[in-house]
Write an enzyme that holds these catalytic residues in place. Structure first.
Site, PDB file in Angstrom:
ATOM      1  CG  ASN A 208      63.006  85.658  82.843  1.00 23.56           C
ATOM      2  OD1 ASN A 208      63.138  85.228  83.920  1.00 23.56           O
ATOM      3  ND2 ASN A 208      62.793  85.005  81.836  1.00 23.56           N
ATOM      4  N   PRO A 303      59.032  79.020  70.299  1.00 24.81           N
ATOM      5  CG  PRO A 303      60.291  77.114  70.521  1.00 24.81           C
ATOM      6  CD  PRO A 303      60.595  78.524  70.409  1.00 24.81           C
ATOM      7  CB  ILE A 305      57.577  74.660  75.787  1.00 26.04           C
ATOM      8  CG1 ILE A 305      58.897  75.324  75.257  1.00 26.04           C
ATOM      9  CG2 ILE A 305      57.595  73.314  76.305  1.00 26.04           C
ATOM     10  CD1 ILE A 305      59.863  75.564  76.267  1.00 26.04           C
TER      11      ILE A 305
HETATM   12  N1  CTP Z   1      55.797  79.308  78.759  1.00 21.36           N
HETATM   13  C1  CTP Z   1      56.103  78.192  77.509  1.00 21.36           C
HETATM   14  N2  CTP Z   1      56.971  78.657  76.588  1.00 21.36           N
HETATM   15  C2  CTP Z   1      57.153  79.862  76.289  1.00 21.36           C
HETATM   16  C3  CTP Z   1      56.330  81.021  77.039  1.00 21.36           C
HETATM   17  C4  CTP Z   1      56.051  80.608  78.149  1.00 21.36           C
HETATM   18  O1  CTP Z   1      56.032  77.021  78.016  1.00 21.36           O
HETATM   19  N3  CTP Z   1      57.867  80.119  75.051  1.00 21.36           N
HETATM   20  C5  CTP Z   1      54.815  78.817  79.409  1.00 21.36           C
HETATM   21  C6  CTP Z   1      55.354  79.064  80.869  1.00 21.36           C
HETATM   22  O2  CTP Z   1      56.299  78.205  81.428  1.00 21.36           O
HETATM   23  C7  CTP Z   1      54.197  79.332  81.809  1.00 21.36           C
HETATM   24  C8  CTP Z   1      53.285  79.605  80.821  1.00 21.36           C
HETATM   25  O3  CTP Z   1      53.709  79.430  79.538  1.00 21.36           O
HETATM   26  O4  CTP Z   1      53.897  78.104  82.376  1.00 21.36           O
HETATM   27  C9  CTP Z   1      52.931  81.217  80.743  1.00 21.36           C
HETATM   28  O5  CTP Z   1      53.886  81.906  80.782  1.00 21.36           O
HETATM   29  P1  CTP Z   1      53.590  83.479  80.661  1.00 21.36           P
HETATM   30  O6  CTP Z   1      55.489  84.061  80.439  1.00 21.36           O
HETATM   31  O7  CTP Z   1      53.185  84.038  82.125  1.00 21.36           O
HETATM   32  O8  CTP Z   1      53.042  83.814  79.478  1.00 21.36           O
HETATM   33  P2  CTP Z   1      53.047  84.109  78.000  1.00 21.36           P
HETATM   34  O9  CTP Z   1      53.129  82.831  77.065  1.00 21.36           O
HETATM   35  O10 CTP Z   1      54.524  84.798  78.033  1.00 21.36           O
HETATM   36  O11 CTP Z   1      51.883  85.124  77.700  1.00 21.36           O
HETATM   37  P3  CTP Z   1      52.134  86.594  78.000  1.00 21.36           P
HETATM   38  O12 CTP Z   1      53.224  87.238  77.224  1.00 21.36           O
HETATM   39  O13 CTP Z   1      50.685  87.068  77.259  1.00 21.36           O
HETATM   40  O14 CTP Z   1      51.788  86.982  79.340  1.00 21.36           O
END
Ligand code: CTP
Length: 397
Positions: A208, A303, A305
């Site tokens: 990304n 996962p 995190i």
């Molecule tokens: N995050 C994480 N592990 C993942 C995905 C996200 O730790 N597998 C953490 C990111 O570091 C951030 C937060 O979760 O602090 C939100 O990430 P974001 O990409 O905005 O959210 P998503 O969990 O992807 O939710 P959505 O797909 O609904 O936007």
């Protein structure tokens, strides 16, 4: 307050050398003592007499001064300080430092010292932006040298841009931070940053647009408040922060392992843009074109995190800060995300391409806590980071 602290101030030869007079006054006003060193070029801009009058100490100017060598040799001179400050740090001085040259008293002291070093660069904007200076800057930061400034503005040479030496009050504040105890001294904190790369095969991956700039700035801001920072980063463009423990990872699963290995911590900031999915059918060898057939990729969920750490029982950090990267309905999505993941705070930002935030140098965020939403003004990522770090220090008190 800097009572009892000793600063070895190396004044380089630039028009900004005059700012050192004010810096010396401010340092002494805080109770610090200042041992001044001037390069030959510095003497073209300010006189040793003014410097020594303000410092209340003789100015050291010569590498081969036998009288002074007998009183205090240059090695000892390089060791007496709590901090060595180079201001203004000219392009020439920075290059000497990066190369390890010891060709005059100033550069020799910088090579011989075993105390922390801070530089306040000042030069023409083109010289600052020159690849050689930027290369030297990266080397110095990698060596653990602290950097304050330069500021952006009108310059003595008539040009405009980055290159002005930071104002004396800002240099004083940076010195205070470097020598002070800092509200997070003794606290261990974790910061995740950057994108993750999820392999398709050994040569291709899914990624990304995260540059890692905001996470890096947060690690630096927490470090500057005295925290011991573990910085877990994916393959990001941003230069790694100095003075923190850097753990390089590639995939979300590796990031998860590194995060768990870093625990326990007092606080965790999860600024990484972790890939939500990985390719379940990643190939061990390069996928080849076969008679025009298109490859089909199957995905598996990575996962989460942040959710895992937020929801762990014993050993959960006292403060867990997540990020929410959204493209629409930012506050509603981010508020729901805070609840769903179970973190204490969410820093939410709008990453639609027109905001220029992802990959850019500024950020405009909402801070969402149990008490509601705060809208922070758009500012440099470093400024957003400092504000967040200060809030964290307050919360962890
Ligand atoms: N995050 C994480 N592990 C993942 C995905 C996200 O730790 N597998 C953490 C990111 O570091 C951030 C937060 O979760 O602090 C939100 O990430 P974001 O990409 O905005 O959210 P998503 O969990 O992807 O939710 P959505 O797909 O609904 O936007």
């Amino acid at each position: 307050m800097l009572a009892g602290k000793r600063i070895l101030l190396i004044i380089g030869g630039g028009i900004a050398a005059y700012k050192c007079l004010e810096l010396i006054r401010l340092l002494r006003g805080q109770g610090a003592s200042v041992t001044p060193v001037m390069t030959r070029a510095a003497e073209e801009f300010v006189t040793p007499l003014s410097v020594s009058a303000l410092a209340g100490e003789v100015v050291h100017r010569d590498l081969f001064d036998l009288t002074k060598e007998a009183e205090m040799g240059h090695i000892q001179l390089s060791r007496v300080a709590d901090l060595v400050v180079v201001a203004p740090a000219t392009a020439d001085l920075m290059a000497k430092m990066a190369q390890g040259l010891a060709s005059d008293l100033a550069s020799t002291l910088l090579m011989a010292t075993d105390t922390p070093v801070m530089i306040a660069p000042a030069m023409n904007v083109r010289m600052w932006e020159h690849p050689a200076t930027q290369r030297n800057l990266a080397v110095l930061q990698g060596d653990g040298v602290r950097v304050v400034g330069p500021d952006v503005g009108d310059m003595a040479c008539g040009e405009h841009g980055p290159g002005r030496m930071a104002e004396p009050a800002a240099v004083l504040a940076a010195i205070d931070t470097a020598l002070g105890d800092g509200p997070l001294k003794g606290r261990r904190v974790l910061v995740t940053s950057g994108p993750t790369h999820e392999p398709i095969d050994p040569v291709r991956y899914i990624a990304n647009r995260s540059s890692g700039a905001q996470g890096t700035a947060i690690a630096e801001a927490l470090r500057d408040l005295g925290a011991e920072v573990v910085f877990v980063t994916g393959p990001a463009d941003a230069a790694r922060p100095a003075g923190v423990q850097v753990v390089e990872v590639e995939t979300a699963r590796e990031m998860r392992e590194a995060v768990h290995a870093a625990l326990p911590v007092a606080a965790g900031v999860f600024a990484a843009a972790v890939a939500d999915w990985r390719v379940a059918t990643a190939s061990g060898s390069k996928i080849k074109k076969v008679n025009g057939a298109l490859p089909v990729l199957e995905f598996a969920e990575n996962p989460d995190i942040l959710a895992e750490v937020s929801q762990m029982g014993a050993g959960r950090p006292a403060l867990v800060v997540g990020f929410a990267a959204e493209t629409d309905d930012v506050e509603r999505h981010a508020t729901a995300k805070r609840q769903r993941k179970g973190c204490d705070w969410i820093v939410a930002n709008d990453v639609s391409p027109e905001t220029g935030i992802m990959g850019g140098s500024e950020n405009a965020v909402l801070l969402i806590t149990a008490d509601g939403t705060e809208t922070w003004p758009r500012a440099a990522k470093a400024e957003v980071a400092r504000r967040l770090a200060a809030r964290m220090a307050e919360a962890l008190r």
